[in-house]
Design a protein around this motif. Structure first.
Motif, mmCIF file in Angstrom:
data_model
loop_
_atom_site.group_PDB
_atom_site.id
_atom_site.type_symbol
_atom_site.label_atom_id
_atom_site.label_comp_id
_atom_site.label_asym_id
_atom_site.label_seq_id
_atom_site.Cartn_x
_atom_site.Cartn_y
_atom_site.Cartn_z
ATOM 1 N N ALA A 45 0.833 -1.206 0.000
ATOM 2 C CA ALA A 45 0.000 0.000 0.000
ATOM 3 C C ALA A 45 0.866 1.254 0.000
ATOM 4 C CB ALA A 45 -0.940 -0.002 1.207
ATOM 5 N N SER A 49 0.966 3.887 -3.136
ATOM 6 C CA SER A 49 0.656 5.298 -2.880
ATOM 7 C C SER A 49 1.800 6.195 -3.340
ATOM 8 C CB SER A 49 0.381 5.526 -1.395
ATOM 9 O OG SER A 49 -0.791 4.867 -1.017
ATOM 10 N N TYR A 109 -7.939 -0.790 -4.777
ATOM 11 C CA TYR A 109 -8.630 -1.547 -3.749
ATOM 12 C C TYR A 109 -7.861 -2.788 -3.289
ATOM 13 C CZ TYR A 109 -12.181 1.517 -5.579
ATOM 14 O OH TYR A 109 -12.853 2.637 -6.006
ATOM 15 N N ASP A 112 -6.875 -2.684 0.501
ATOM 16 C CA ASP A 112 -8.057 -2.820 1.364
ATOM 17 C C ASP A 112 -8.561 -4.254 1.408
ATOM 18 O OD1 ASP A 112 -9.026 0.189 1.917
ATOM 19 O OD2 ASP A 112 -8.278 0.012 -0.131
ATOM 20 N N TRP A 123 -9.526 -1.574 6.721
ATOM 21 C CA TRP A 123 -8.276 -0.842 6.900
ATOM 22 C C TRP A 123 -8.526 0.637 6.656
ATOM 23 C CZ3 TRP A 123 -3.989 0.011 2.939
ATOM 24 C CH2 TRP A 123 -2.857 0.537 3.555
ATOM 25 N N ARG A 125 -6.506 2.942 5.591
ATOM 26 C CA ARG A 125 -5.684 3.539 4.538
ATOM 27 C C ARG A 125 -4.709 4.599 5.025
ATOM 28 N NH1 ARG A 125 -6.242 3.137 -0.773
ATOM 29 N NH2 ARG A 125 -7.885 1.822 -1.516
ATOM 30 N N THR A 127 -1.375 5.679 4.742
ATOM 31 C CA THR A 127 -0.106 5.523 4.055
ATOM 32 C C THR A 127 0.666 6.837 4.170
ATOM 33 O OG1 THR A 127 -1.113 6.155 1.947
ATOM 34 C CG2 THR A 127 -0.923 3.789 2.411
#
Length: 143
Positions: A45, A49, A109, A112, A123, A125, A127
């Motif tokens: 993740a 990102s 996604y 997640d 979650w 998210r 990051t």
């Protein structure tokens, strides 16, 4: 997960087609991440990102809607590291993704879904970098 491991995972999970399908890649990535520790999912993740954040620049998205720009940036990732880095160096290489409306929303996604499968929880998210369109303020500043 470091950047090299991220791109290796993308390559290993990419379908063997001339133009990788984001949906197939998303399924393969989710399955792969689900088989490992939650730390791998979180690392993925973060790297995803970061990759999207780096493409969040005016020269790429000046004519796209926020969602369209996000999904189009995500479409560069399945093409692999070499293509991704070429796009970063030359904004003209981004044009086909935007003009052909190549979107890869499903990749967003993957963290997640993998987290939910591993932990049974949603979650939040968190990051280091936001991949949302226009969040890279330096990329949108006038030079």
């Amino acid at each position: 997960m470091n950047e090299n491991a991220f791109w290796q995972l993308i390559d290993e999970c990419a379908p063997a087609t001339p133009e990788p399908e984001a949906e197939q890649l998303a399924v393969a990535l989710t399955n792969r991440l689900t088989a490992g520790p939650v730390a791998a999912e979180i690392g993925f993740a973060d790297q995803l990102s970061w990759a999207l954040y780096r493409l969040d620049r005016k020269e790429f998205g000046h004519d796209l809607s926020g969602d369209g720009f996000l999904y189009t940036r995500a479409a560069v990732v399945p093409a692999g590291r070499q293509t991704y880095e070429a796009v970063l160096r030359d904004p003209q290489r981004f044009v086909p993704y935007a003009s052909d409306r190549i979107w890869a929303e499903s990749l967003l996604y993957v963290p997640d879904e993998a987290y939910r499968r591993i932990t049974g929880e949603e979650w939040g998210r968190n990051t280091r970098y936001s991949y949302e369109s226009y969040s890279n303020t330096a990329g949108w500043a006038d030079a």
